[in-house]
Design a protein around this motif. Structure first.
Motif, short mmCIF file in Angstrom:
data_model
loop_
_atom_site.label_atom_id
_atom_site.label_comp_id
_atom_site.label_asym_id
_atom_site.label_seq_id
_atom_site.Cartn_x
_atom_site.Cartn_y
_atom_site.Cartn_z
N SER A 179 111.27 4.40 22.83
CA SER A 179 110.82 5.84 22.86
C SER A 179 109.48 6.15 23.34
O SER A 179 109.41 7.22 24.09
CB SER A 179 110.49 6.20 21.10
OG SER A 179 111.76 6.34 20.46
N PRO A 180 108.53 5.43 23.58
CA PRO A 180 107.17 5.54 24.30
C PRO A 180 107.68 5.90 25.72
O PRO A 180 106.96 6.97 26.19
CB PRO A 180 106.48 4.58 24.00
CG PRO A 180 106.77 3.91 22.84
CD PRO A 180 108.20 4.08 22.83
N ARG A 184 107.31 9.75 27.87
CA ARG A 184 106.56 10.08 29.07
C ARG A 184 107.37 10.41 30.46
O ARG A 184 107.07 11.24 30.94
CB ARG A 184 105.83 8.75 29.43
CG ARG A 184 104.58 8.74 30.36
CD ARG A 184 103.84 7.51 30.54
NE ARG A 184 102.84 7.54 31.51
CZ ARG A 184 101.63 8.12 31.53
NH1 ARG A 184 101.13 8.66 29.98
NH2 ARG A 184 100.69 8.32 32.19
N LEU A 200 101.54 -0.84 28.70
CA LEU A 200 102.69 -0.49 27.63
C LEU A 200 103.40 -1.68 27.13
O LEU A 200 103.69 -1.92 26.01
CB LEU A 200 103.55 0.44 28.41
CG LEU A 200 104.81 1.03 27.24
CD1 LEU A 200 104.08 1.55 25.99
CD2 LEU A 200 105.72 1.97 27.97
#
Length: 211
Positions: A179-180, A184, A200
């Motif tokens: 998801s992250p 983005r 990340l």
């Protein structure tokens, strides 16, 4: 134009081989032309405005050629989009470490989604999941399934190596892996360079190992 053609080759390539209906033999060149035309239409007009007629015209075939392969626009979309995702989400190579596998998985996502044309299609598909729950469920299986399977391999190897506990919440782990970065790439539009991916990776590994 050449860049678009390379993306078209990735997205609109030949889907898995289909059995011919009755005695008819489905020509692979025609199926490939329809696939390329569908992705062109999808990128330019979106799913809601895309029609089987428009896809057939762009492919240079009759509408019957499309319906011999798929019974509906939705069936065509799910088959071709699912095949494209499966081709472009290879299993992440075993790097020997959780951190290496996480970074390898992030690199796979970037390679798949960073192209502006693919972003437009992905955002359009996300909107369609809100308009049609039935289509949304099918898209999550066809598109999200292969990506989550690749991410699950990262978690499974981490557990097998002892880097993650055996009772790791794998559903939560899959969300953390996917998801992250997708947010983005598709929503915020922030830069995704090597430094960002390195940071990340460290955050995801820390989250997985402390959960």
């Amino acid at each position: 134009m050449e860049r678009n053609r390379s993306v078209l080759a990735r997205l609109g390539g030949m889907p898995r081989k289909r059995e011919p209906a009755g005695a008819a033999v489905l020509q692979e060149s025609v199926t490939s032309a329809i696939a390329a035309a569908m992705f062109d239409e999808l990128a330019e007009t979106g799913y809601a405005r895309m029609s089987v007629d428009a896809v057939a015209r762009r492919a240079g075939v009759g509408k019957a050629a499309v319906y011999r392969r798929w019974p509906s626009k939705q069936a065509m979309l799910l088959d071709l989009l699912g095949a494209a995702v499966r081709r472009n989400v290879p299993e992440v190579p075993d790097s020997g470490s959780l951190a290496g596998d996480v970074r390898g998985f992030l690199d796979v996502i970037v390679a798949q989604v960073a192209e502006p044309r693919i972003k437009r299609i992905a955002l359009d598909m996300a909107a369609e999941t809100e308009r049609s729950p039935e289509l949304g469920a099918a898209l999550r299986e066809a598109v999200g399934g292969p990506r989550r399977a690749a991410a699950d391999a990262v978690l499974r190897r981490g557990i097998e190596r002892g880097e993650l506990p055996a009772d790791t919440d794998r559903e939560l782990g899959l969300d953390l892996l996917i998801s992250p970065l997708l947010g983005r790439l598709l929503l915020t539009g922030g830069p995704v360079d090597d430094a960002y991916l390195t940071r990340l990776t460290a955050v995801i590994v820390a989250g997985l190992t402390s959960a």
